[in-house]
Design a protein around this motif. Structure first.
Motif, PDB file in Angstrom:
ATOM      1  N   VAL A 107       0.828  -1.213   0.000  1.00 33.75           N
ATOM      2  CA  VAL A 107       0.000   0.000   0.000  1.00 33.75           C
ATOM      3  C   VAL A 107       0.859   1.257   0.000  1.00 33.75           C
ATOM      4  CG1 VAL A 107      -1.807   1.279   1.199  1.00 33.75           C
ATOM      5  CG2 VAL A 107      -1.914  -1.217   1.083  1.00 33.75           C
ATOM      6  N   GLY A 111      -0.200   2.345  -3.412  1.00 29.35           N
ATOM      7  CA  GLY A 111      -1.571   2.635  -2.997  1.00 29.35           C
ATOM      8  C   GLY A 111      -2.450   3.293  -4.039  1.00 29.35           C
ATOM      9  N   ILE A 117      -7.523  -4.747  -1.127  1.00 28.62           N
ATOM     10  CA  ILE A 117      -6.718  -5.782  -0.489  1.00 28.62           C
ATOM     11  C   ILE A 117      -7.638  -6.967  -0.205  1.00 28.62           C
ATOM     12  CG2 ILE A 117      -5.524  -6.450   1.625  1.00 28.62           C
ATOM     13  CD1 ILE A 117      -3.750  -4.756  -0.054  1.00 28.62           C
ATOM     14  N   LEU A 135      -4.886   0.041   7.111  1.00 24.75           N
ATOM     15  CA  LEU A 135      -5.002   0.784   5.852  1.00 24.75           C
ATOM     16  C   LEU A 135      -5.191   2.278   6.121  1.00 24.75           C
ATOM     17  CD1 LEU A 135      -7.288  -1.638   3.792  1.00 24.75           C
ATOM     18  CD2 LEU A 135      -4.917  -1.029   3.262  1.00 24.75           C
ATOM     19  N   GLU A 139      -2.785   5.256   4.798  1.00 23.23           N
ATOM     20  CA  GLU A 139      -3.330   6.313   3.934  1.00 23.23           C
ATOM     21  C   GLU A 139      -3.074   7.690   4.517  1.00 23.23           C
ATOM     22  OE1 GLU A 139      -7.052   3.740   2.001  1.00 23.23           O
ATOM     23  OE2 GLU A 139      -7.266   4.752   3.936  1.00 23.23           O
ATOM     24  N   ILE A 149      -9.340   2.445  -0.694  1.00 24.69           N
ATOM     25  CA  ILE A 149      -8.957   1.054  -0.946  1.00 24.69           C
ATOM     26  C   ILE A 149      -9.956   0.132  -0.270  1.00 24.69           C
ATOM     27  CG2 ILE A 149      -7.187  -0.709  -0.569  1.00 24.69           C
ATOM     28  CD1 ILE A 149      -5.112   1.562  -0.704  1.00 24.69           C
TER      29      ILE A 149
END
Length: 338
Positions: A107, A111, A117, A135, A139, A149
């Motif tokens: 990621v 990303g 995922i 995540l 991010e 995502i």
């Protein structure tokens, strides 16, 4: 795809916010598995007509190959041409030592060029929450859009199936619930060595309950349901039979392990031209007959068929699948003469 709104399930404190504008219902008729450690396969996959490609760090990668495979996947996500495909990476499950590094490396490195995922062997909702939190941290740290995502949850044992509804509700990132037949068959001691085939001695469909429970959890939460692989990759007739079972129930797609399975999966999980045309006609006719010009009718006749609001809802599903598959109409609704 089916005309459902995006998921709006609330995640426990600390998770990502829901993003209603993100399309969580992407076409997934064919979901192609590609070993993340094999550059030749990663290159070839870009030219195949699969709706989704998932680059695999789990079963398709030997333990010693996993660290390098992460970087190979990042390179191909950033430099490859995946136009028209949903880009997914399957990481290792949370019981292993590889998961967090899989997620961080992939990621952070790719990303913006990653759609989802896939988390295998999901057993409870907290495993989804943990992935969502990781995540979100990545991010925020990297300056990526938070919540973009998605997560695909793979059900591969009895505990996961028992908890599938809670898993489906665990995060607004969840897009699909996937049946993993091989590990599931082993986990319940099913008497068969052929993944997806009926076990000897059982006269009915041994997978019906499993598939329906996954499907109900998915539909109750506006998610997609995906069937897993068929390992006899050269037996296309066998693949078709198993895929047609899932498609008949209402599944959105199936894994493909070989280029020869892609065409069959795309065909089976798309409506026929006749059904697609009929669905579009129902939608046009219903719009007309419920309008002022059509007499504001709640039900009407389309040829020999009565249509109403229930007909419209059913037609939306078929028309949505046809549009997502890029189908074109071969008929047109003609307004009745006064």
């Amino acid at each position: 795809m089916t005309a459902h709104p995006s998921p709006t399930t609330t995640l426990p404190t600390g998770g990502s916010a829901a993003h209603p504008s993100i399309n969580r219902l992407r076409p997934r008729r064919s979901c192609l598995a590609v070993p993340g450690s094999n550059p030749r396969f990663l290159e070839k996959a870009q030219g195949l007509p699969a709706d989704q490609v998932f680059l695999d760090l789990e079963d398709a990668c030997a333990p010693l190959a996993k660290p390098e495979a992460r970087h190979t996947i990042v390179k191909f996500l950033n430099e490859g041409d995946w136009t028209g495909k949903t880009r997914v990476v399957r990481v290792n499950d949370w019981t292993t030592e590889w998961t967090y590094r899989d997620v961080v490396t992939v990621v952070e490195g790719a990303g913006p060029n990653l759609d989802c995922i896939m988390l295998p062997k999901v057993q409870d909702a907290q495993q989804i929450v943990a992935l969502d939190l990781l995540l979100t941290q990545i991010e925020k740290t990297m300056g990526f859009e938070v919540g973009r995502i998605g997560i695909e949850a793979q059900i591969e044992n009895a505990q996961g199936l028992n908890n599938v509804n809670e898993i489906a509700q665990a995060s607004p990132r969840v897009e699909t619930i996937i049946f993993g037949p091989a590990d599931f068959m082993a986990s319940i001691n099913m008497k068969s060595l052929v993944v997806g085939e009926q076990p000897p001695g059982y006269p009915a469909d041994a997978y019906h309950y499993i598939l329906m429970k996954i499907l109900m959890a998915a539909r109750a939460n506006n998610l997609q349901a995906i069937d897993g692989p068929y390992l006899q990759i050269r037996n296309i007739d066998g693949y078709r039979e198993v895929a047609q079972r899932a498609a008949a129930l209402g599944f959105d797609g199936k894994w493909v392990l070989h280029p020869g399975q892609v065409e069959a999966s795309n065909e089976i999980f798309s409506p026929s031209q006749e059904d697609y045309d009929h669905a579009e006609l129902i939608l046009d006719a219903y719009d007309y007959y419920t309008s002022e010009a059509g007499g504001k009718k709640g039900s009407a006749m389309l040829g020999d068929e009565m249509i109403d609001e229930a007909s419209r809802k059913m037609a939306l599903v078929i028309a949505g699948k046809g549009r997502a598959a890029g189908m074109r109409r071969t008929s047109k609704f003609e307004t009745p003469e006064a």
